[in-house]
Design a protein around this motif. Structure first.
Motif, PDB file in Angstrom:
ATOM      1  N   LEU A 155       0.815  -1.083   0.107  1.00  0.00           N
ATOM      2  CA  LEU A 155       0.049  -0.204   0.049  1.00  0.00           C
ATOM      3  C   LEU A 155       0.974   1.331  -0.054  1.00  0.00           C
ATOM      4  O   LEU A 155       0.400   2.178  -0.826  1.00  0.00           O
ATOM      5  CB  LEU A 155      -1.123   0.100   1.365  1.00  0.00           C
ATOM      6  N   ILE A 156       1.961   1.175   0.785  1.00  0.00           N
ATOM      7  CA  ILE A 156       2.735   2.323   0.959  1.00  0.00           C
ATOM      8  C   ILE A 156       3.331   2.544  -0.365  1.00  0.00           C
ATOM      9  O   ILE A 156       3.578   3.785  -0.922  1.00  0.00           O
ATOM     10  CB  ILE A 156       3.737   2.439   1.756  1.00  0.00           C
ATOM     11  N   ALA A 157       3.849   1.576  -1.179  1.00  0.00           N
ATOM     12  CA  ALA A 157       4.701   1.477  -2.539  1.00  0.00           C
ATOM     13  C   ALA A 157       3.604   2.161  -3.567  1.00  0.00           C
ATOM     14  O   ALA A 157       3.873   3.040  -4.404  1.00  0.00           O
ATOM     15  CB  ALA A 157       5.083   0.418  -2.792  1.00  0.00           C
ATOM     16  N   ALA A 158       2.263   1.661  -3.402  1.00  0.00           N
ATOM     17  CA  ALA A 158       1.346   2.329  -4.486  1.00  0.00           C
ATOM     18  C   ALA A 158       1.158   3.707  -4.242  1.00  0.00           C
ATOM     19  O   ALA A 158       0.720   4.629  -5.179  1.00  0.00           O
ATOM     20  CB  ALA A 158       0.180   1.366  -4.065  1.00  0.00           C
ATOM     21  N   GLU A 162       1.302   6.446  -7.286  1.00  0.00           N
ATOM     22  CA  GLU A 162       0.157   7.360  -7.388  1.00  0.00           C
ATOM     23  C   GLU A 162       0.795   8.575  -7.540  1.00  0.00           C
ATOM     24  O   GLU A 162       0.312   9.729  -8.604  1.00  0.00           O
ATOM     25  CB  GLU A 162      -0.914   7.371  -6.474  1.00  0.00           C
ATOM     26  N   GLN A 163       1.754   9.143  -6.881  1.00  0.00           N
ATOM     27  CA  GLN A 163       2.241  10.584  -6.778  1.00  0.00           C
ATOM     28  C   GLN A 163       3.189  10.630  -8.086  1.00  0.00           C
ATOM     29  O   GLN A 163       4.014  11.610  -7.760  1.00  0.00           O
ATOM     30  CB  GLN A 163       2.628  10.789  -5.279  1.00  0.00           C
ATOM     31  N   GLY A 164       3.467   9.620  -8.560  1.00  0.00           N
ATOM     32  CA  GLY A 164       4.615   9.883  -9.583  1.00  0.00           C
ATOM     33  C   GLY A 164       5.807   9.415  -9.272  1.00  0.00           C
ATOM     34  O   GLY A 164       6.925   9.880  -9.903  1.00  0.00           O
ATOM     35  N   THR A 167       7.606   2.823  -7.351  1.00  0.00           N
ATOM     36  CA  THR A 167       8.247   2.358  -6.021  1.00  0.00           C
ATOM     37  C   THR A 167       7.915   0.824  -5.831  1.00  0.00           C
ATOM     38  O   THR A 167       6.612   0.507  -6.093  1.00  0.00           O
ATOM     39  CB  THR A 167       7.674   3.046  -4.885  1.00  0.00           C
ATOM     40  N   ARG A 168       8.784  -0.078  -5.504  1.00  0.00           N
ATOM     41  CA  ARG A 168       8.529  -1.338  -5.309  1.00  0.00           C
ATOM     42  C   ARG A 168       8.303  -1.767  -3.648  1.00  0.00           C
ATOM     43  O   ARG A 168       8.930  -0.985  -3.053  1.00  0.00           O
ATOM     44  CB  ARG A 168       9.619  -2.413  -5.754  1.00  0.00           C
ATOM     45  N   PRO A 169       7.315  -2.536  -3.576  1.00  0.00           N
ATOM     46  CA  PRO A 169       7.203  -2.768  -1.920  1.00  0.00           C
ATOM     47  C   PRO A 169       8.608  -3.252  -1.218  1.00  0.00           C
ATOM     48  O   PRO A 169       8.766  -2.650  -0.171  1.00  0.00           O
ATOM     49  CB  PRO A 169       6.343  -4.093  -2.037  1.00  0.00           C
ATOM     50  N   SER A 170       9.526  -3.774  -2.253  1.00  0.00           N
ATOM     51  CA  SER A 170      10.815  -4.308  -1.572  1.00  0.00           C
ATOM     52  C   SER A 170      11.686  -2.881  -1.232  1.00  0.00           C
ATOM     53  O   SER A 170      12.749  -3.078  -0.365  1.00  0.00           O
ATOM     54  CB  SER A 170      11.660  -5.284  -2.349  1.00  0.00           C
ATOM     55  N   GLN A 171      11.168  -1.838  -1.660  1.00  0.00           N
ATOM     56  CA  GLN A 171      11.998  -0.810  -1.385  1.00  0.00           C
ATOM     57  C   GLN A 171      11.486   0.079   0.113  1.00  0.00           C
ATOM     58  O   GLN A 171      11.850   1.162   0.365  1.00  0.00           O
ATOM     59  CB  GLN A 171      11.670   0.245  -2.366  1.00  0.00           C
TER      60      GLN A 171
END
Ligand code: PLP
Length: 481
Positions: A155-158, A162-164, A167-171
């Protein structure tokens, strides 16, 4: 601040003189003014308790004052419990127990303009209840982990996406708030003696964390409500080649300023050119009152994504008590942080993560509520302050949590002490600077409720009127001793 003998925190005469700044401006006898300034430095944390102060003779020499002035100031501090002296060992700054335990609103009778902490988002208790109601031992494992639960990281990566900012969840690493994230990055990514750029003014707990972690020299780059000193930033990076630069690009604490597109480009280019890691604090990014943040996260402008670490938090939108934040960084940096993290904490608790997982899809609603609340409070304080203090400069922030006020005279520490005597907590301007700057400024948060804002301004007015040199015309900057 230096550490003389191992385990002994010692302030040299020069270091204390820098912190003292324009200490004589408060009027009265010099020894009283000196004692008062040391007291405020201790109360607001610029001198940590248990710090050994310079010998009277050294301080007198650096300040160009008689030894009697310093001896008398130290005596006053001893009598009021702020200093203990041991023959042969020197004088150690201490906090009397009542002053040491910083009083809070919960203690009753106090108005808190010291912290910029918004109240809990009212929907949070229901989310906690829902999470508690569906909690089951199944699949919960140990209940804590160093990186964070997969569903939350997705969710955080998504949200970045969305904000441009792809990002991968692993980051993503989930942390115990943004402060934890900043301190962890400082501890893991700096080597003792590294140079670090910070904004001036800056968020004090970040600069403390960077200094404690080994940022041997903090280099200040100016920010005002009008924006960043871009040439100063470029010159600092080119000349000092700092290891890291800590920046708050959106609704900067305490000025409320945001970087425009050209500043973002220039900052990102300069950092890539110097090989400087950008530590980007977006804790206040969602607090746009006049309009939401106008640009993608700063990391999106960086030519080398691996040279950025971005920190986020639910502390200002949802509640500081939730203790949930995150780091977005290169995968290799995330695993390095995970290795260092275990020595100080064993991970973010699962329940907080489950709560955050419920919250993130509802963040637009949470942010809308928060912004509406902050708008009302900012507008109220923005009309109360110029009315009560026509001689102050009160720029209206477009977002964030506070006013960064110009007093026109170097009285911020004196004002903070006078306010405290009236049960109003107020953080003096120099707390946001490096080595004594900003005695002419004060940060006034608008996070309190309307009644508290009104009574706080009345107490502040009383404190301001009590100051001896209030009636004097605005004077040019006095030299800093
Ligand atoms: C700019 C900034 N960064 C970080 C923090 C710490 O936030 P958290 O409560 O998530 O630790 C604060 C809190 O005041 C802040 O203003």
């Amino acid at each position: 601040m230096t550490t003389g003998r191992p385990g002994r925190r010692t302030l040299s005469g020069h270091a204390l003189a820098r912190l003292l700044g324009e200490w004589e401006a408060t009027g009265g006898a010099a020894y009283e003014a000196l004692a008062e300034r040391i007291r405020v430095l201790l109360i607001d944390g610029r001198i940590p308790a248990q710090t050994w102060l310079p010998a009277e003779r050294d301080l007198a020499e650096v300040l160009g004052r008689s030894r009697t002035t310093v001896i008398s100031a130290y005596r006053l501090l001893r009598e009021s419990g702020y200093l203990t002296s041991t023959r042969g060992a020197g004088s150690m700054a201490t906090l009397p127990s009542a002053a040491g335990a910083a009083p809070t609103l919960a203690d009753g009778g106090l108005v808190d303009f010291g912290k910029a902490t918004p109240p809990m988002w009212p929907g949070l208790p229901d989310i906690y209840r829902d999470v508690a109601g569906s909690l089951s031992a199944e699949g919960m494992g140990s209940g804590l982990d160093l990186i964070g639960r997969e569903a939350l990281r997705v969710l955080i990566a998504a949200r970045y996406e969305e904000q441009g900012l792809p990002t991968r969840p692993s980051q993503i690493m989930v942390t115990l708030g943004a402060q934890h994230a900043i301190a962890l990055c400082a501890r893991s990514l700096l080597t003792r003696g590294d140079r670090v750029v910070v904004e001036s003014p800056t968020y004090p707990h970040a600069s403390e964390a960077l200094r404690d972690a080994g940022g041997g020299r903090l280099i200040a780059v100016g920010v005002t409500e009008a924006g960043w000193d871009v040439p100063g930033f470029e010159a600092a990076l080119e000349n000092a080649r700092p290891a890291l630069a800590y920046l708050m690009p959106d609704f900067h604490n305490p000025t409320g300023a945001s970087m425009d597109g050209a500043t973002r480009e220039a900052v990102a280019r300069a950092a890539a050119g110097a090989g400087t890691l950008l530590l980007i604090d977006e804790t206040t990014r969602d607090l746009g009152i006049d309009s939401p943040a106008q640009h993608p996260p700063l990391a999106a402008a960086a030519p080398v994504d691996a040279l950025t670490v971005t920190v986020g938090s639910l502390g200002k939108t949802v509640w500081g008590g939730l203790r949930l934040g995150w780091i977005r960084a290169d995968e290799q940096v995330v695993s390095r942080l995970a290795t260092t993290r275990a020595s100080s904490d064993l991970g973010t608790p699962a329940v907080e993560q489950l709560v955050a997982t419920e919250l993130l899809p509802r963040l637009p609603e949470v942010i809308a509520d928060r912004v509406e609340q902050l708008r009302t409070r900012r507008d109220l304080l923005g009309s109360l302050l110029p009315e009560a203090f026509p001689e102050w400069r009160v720029p209206m922030p477009a977002g964030g949590l506070s006013f960064w006020v110009g007093l026109g005279t170097p009285m911020s520490s004196a004002l903070s002490l006078a306010a405290r005597a009236r049960d109003l907590l107020l953080t003096a301007g120099p707390r946001f600077g490096i080595d004594g700057a900003y005695e002419r400024n004060v940060r006034i948060p608008f996070t309190a409720g309307p009644d508290e804002l009104r009574s706080g301004v009345a107490l502040l007015q009383d404190a301001w009127r009590s100051l001896p040199r209030m009636a004097e015309p605005v004077s040019p900057a006095a030299p800093v001793v």
